[in-house]
Scaffold this motif. Structure first.
Motif, PDB file in Angstrom:
ATOM      1  N   GLY A  22      -9.076  -1.898   3.743  1.00 25.07           N
ATOM      2  CA  GLY A  22      -9.573  -1.492   4.968  1.00 25.07           C
ATOM      3  C   GLY A  22      -8.688  -0.547   5.706  1.00 25.07           C
ATOM      4  N   HIS A  23      -7.405  -0.841   5.658  1.00 25.14           N
ATOM      5  CA  HIS A  23      -6.258   0.191   6.018  1.00 25.14           C
ATOM      6  C   HIS A  23      -6.144   1.248   5.376  1.00 25.14           C
ATOM      7  N   HIS A  45      -5.313  -1.627  -0.415  1.00 31.30           N
ATOM      8  CA  HIS A  45      -4.442  -2.575   0.155  1.00 31.30           C
ATOM      9  C   HIS A  45      -4.312  -3.927  -0.396  1.00 31.30           C
ATOM     10  N   VAL A  72      -7.109  -6.590  -0.100  1.00 32.12           N
ATOM     11  CA  VAL A  72      -7.507  -6.668   1.410  1.00 32.12           C
ATOM     12  C   VAL A  72      -7.648  -5.187   1.989  1.00 32.12           C
ATOM     13  N   HIS A  88       0.707  -1.194  -0.019  1.00 32.11           N
ATOM     14  CA  HIS A  88      -0.018  -0.182   0.108  1.00 32.11           C
ATOM     15  C   HIS A  88       0.885   1.232   0.115  1.00 32.11           C
ATOM     16  N   MET A 135     -12.562  -4.209   6.431  1.00 33.85           N
ATOM     17  CA  MET A 135     -11.527  -4.903   6.958  1.00 33.85           C
ATOM     18  C   MET A 135     -11.991  -6.393   7.595  1.00 33.85           C
ATOM     19  N   CYS A 181      -2.536  -4.704   6.971  1.00 32.68           N
ATOM     20  CA  CYS A 181      -3.905  -5.337   7.174  1.00 32.68           C
ATOM     21  C   CYS A 181      -3.819  -6.164   8.391  1.00 32.68           C
ATOM     22  N   CYS A 241      -4.898  -5.729  14.041  1.00 31.84           N
ATOM     23  CA  CYS A 241      -5.186  -5.349  12.609  1.00 31.84           C
ATOM     24  C   CYS A 241      -4.893  -3.657  12.448  1.00 31.84           C
ATOM     25  N   CYS A 246       1.327  -9.270   4.449  1.00 30.21           N
ATOM     26  CA  CYS A 246       0.022  -8.638   4.617  1.00 30.21           C
ATOM     27  C   CYS A 246       0.137  -7.252   4.984  1.00 30.21           C
ATOM     28  N   SER A 254     -11.677  -8.651   4.549  1.00 31.58           N
ATOM     29  CA  SER A 254     -10.216  -8.956   4.420  1.00 31.58           C
ATOM     30  C   SER A 254      -9.499  -9.840   5.399  1.00 31.58           C
TER      31      SER A 254
END
Length: 248
Positions: A115-116, A120, A113, A58, A153, A136, A142, A133, A156
């Protein structure tokens, strides 16, 4: 014919609590999320490795900060990152969910994945059982929801939880002890969390990393991976952030 040897995976601690991961095979190397260039270049040179690829999960600065300088040192190295973050990551190849590519004799599977961040991705090596990862999934935790939603999230993390339990989880930060101290406050009667926290405290007291973890260990002790719904994840995320602000 003998099977192709798996790449060796090792890590370089940088900044305050970041890890840069190196995949090494037959004199070539790929690095994951190089926060800075200097220590990475020095480590590769010391081992006589030719940098052929940089993998980016990311766009955050503590994951891409060394990329441009490493490209100048190794102009032939590919930079592979999420296609939807191409405006923020200097990349030569953008990849999307489900895409596969070959790297150092291994097939790498791209997993979206979000969320963050919204774009990502994670890199999964199914044959050798490695998962990179980013931010994430952490040991016992997390990532913060900077751009994504609890729904994203939760999905993911459930996706990562479905990987084989022996999968080695290479998280990009050394957050495990703090995450498990919070979890032990959240679920004080949970024996699995307490036992893992005790083991992690011993590792850190000896100056040792807690990474890699495994998917099996995270399933057993990571409260975020154990959530049953996005709303439960959102509640735990708020609890963790309150705990962090009160403990610093």
């Amino acid at each position: 014919m003998a099977p192709t040897p798996e790449p060796l995976v090792w890590m370089i601690p940088v900044l305050h609590d970041n890890y840069v991961f190196v995949l090494e095979r037959a004199g070539q190397a790929a690095v994951v999320d190089p926060a800075v260039a200097g220590p990475v270049a020095a480590a590769l040179q010391a081992r006589g490795l030719d940098l052929v690829a940089i993998l980016q999960t990311h766009h955050h600065a503590d994951h891409i900060g060394g990329t441009a300088a490493l490209r100048r040192l190794s102009p032939g190295a590919a930079v592979i990152g999420p296609a939807c973050e191409a405006d923020r990551i200097p990349q030569t190849r953008g990849v999307v969910d489900g895409e596969r590519f070959e790297l150092l004799g291994e097939t790498v599977q791209v997993l979206a994945v979000p969320g963050h961040t919204r774009g990502h991705i994670a890199f999964h090596l199914p044959r050798s059982g490695h998962l990179f990862c980013g931010d994430c999934l952490f040991g016992g935790g997390c990532g913060r929801l900077f751009e994504g939603t609890p729904e994203q999230m939760h999905h993911s993390l459930q996706r990562l939880a479905a990987l084989p339990p022996e999968t080695r989880v290479w998280c990009a930060h050394e957050y495990t002890e703090a995450n498990l101290r919070w979890a032990a406050d959240e679920v004080p009667d949970d024996g699995a969390v307490a036992a893992r926290l005790e083991a992690v405290i011993a590792l850190r007291a000896g100056g040792l990393p807690t990474i890699p973890s495994t998917i099996g260990s995270e399933r057993a002790t990571n409260l975020f991976l154990r959530t049953q719904s996005p709303s439960e994840l959102a509640r735990l995320r708020r609890s963790k952030e309150r705990w962090t602000s009160c403990s610093t």
